[in-house]
Scaffold this active site. Structure first.
Site: not given
Length: 342
Positions: A23, A27, A36, A73, A147
């Protein structure tokens, strides 16, 4: 000429350890947050190939990591298989229809949903220096299935585990379908420019040993074998988070070129338990990076020392947290760059 990361994944025990962070494009970076805010939601960024290319390159420009990890993703695979995918603010991903309620045969594949990802890979590879390794990735079948079945993430994956016990034939069909799409997806990334790929099994730790063999080791072994047949020079990193004592069996039986280790595993024990000479990746606690200070220095050196006798890619035990200070990452890089085996 391959860079230090690719050399290490191929088995070279290099004194200056290569480093990248899971990652690392995300963010905690102000440049990511600015982009973003300008571009919109997460999935919109993934499917905007120029934006996704820029995001992948941001941490390379700032820190000079040895590897660039594709910005995308793991749920792109079920999205291409025909499930609907959305990311809800503050709640995470949602998939529909849920396969606990709907047959797999009800889905209609949309393979063109993979094309934008390949375009991002090609764009990043064209912009990277030759010595910086481009890493592609996919989710491992068990984690993707959790998922697809439940429609969202959960703490213990109870709906998916129950379905696997209750109807193993139907669940095997879901796993098989994921395996097939994942092989093609990773091959597509490799053709577009990925030099190594990682299989993320974020929920591997929720399974009992027999189920781990069937739903984690066996499907990943099939993917690794298929990639080895079609792209024999491209190493595969397997990352079964939470595998614990099952990690050595995973390393032996899947055939991965390198194994990622999460922060719950003692690196000294892992160094002795894993197959001799197998490259390892990891395993600093992301919270230690968040905390910083002398504890960060000591923790990083302990990981480096533990794996001094084998090829080692320095990384975290999972993804970098969004509130991690930039100067902590810079401090970690300095420790890793300065370290040499005794």
């Amino acid at each position: 000429m391959p860079g230090p990361l690719l050399d290490t994944l191929l088995g070279a025990n290099i004194a200056r350890r290569p480093i990248w962070l899971m990652r690392q494009a995300g963010r905690y970076l102000p440049e990511y947050r600015a982009l973003r805010a300008d571009k919109g939601g997460f999935l919109e960024l993934v499917y905007d190939s120029p934006a996704a290319t820029e995001i992948t390159l941001q941490p390379i420009r700032r820190f000079g990591f040895d590897g660039a990890i594709l910005f995308s993703d793991i749920l792109i695979v079920p999205y291409a298989m025909g499930q609907n995918l959305e990311f809800l603010a503050g709640e995470g991903p949602r998939m529909s229809p849920r396969l606990v309620d709907t047959a797999l045969s009800a889905l209609s594949a949309v393979p063109q949903r993979l094309d934008a990802i390949y375009a991002t890979v090609a764009g990043v590879r064209a912009a990277l220096a030759p010595e910086t390794t481009l890493l592609g990735f996919a989710g491992s079948p068990w984690t993707i299935a959790t998922y697809m079945v439940a429609g969202e993430g959960s703490r213990d994956q109870h709906e998916t585990r129950a379905m696997a016990y209750r109807d193993p034939v139907a669940f095997q069909a879901i796993i098989d379908a994921i395996v097939d799409v994942t092989i093609e997806y990773l091959c597509g990334q490799i053709v577009a420019g990925a030099e190594a790929v990682q299989l993320f099994d974020s929920w591997a730790g929720s399974l009992a040993p027999r189920e781990f063999e069937r739903w984690v080791i066996a499907p990943n072994a099939r993917i690794v074998a298929a990639l080895a047949d079609r792209h024999p020079d491209v190493p595969v990193i397997g990352f079964p988070k939470g595998a614990g004592e099952k990690l050595p069996a995973y390393a032996r039986e899947t055939g991965v070129a390198a194994v990622g280790i999460d922060e719950t595993i003692d690196p000294v024990r892992a160094a002795h338990a894993l197959p001799e000479g197998l490259p390892v990746q990891g395993n600093l606690d992301p919270l230690l990076l968040l905390a910083g200070g002398d504890a960060l220095d000591q923790g990083a050196r302990a990981v480096l020392d533990a794996f001094a006798g084998r090829p080692h890619v320095f990384n975290l035990g999972h993804g970098i947290g969004q509130f991690t200070p930039i100067d902590h990452v810079e401090r970690l890089l300095a420790v890793v760059r300065e370290w040499r085996p005794a």
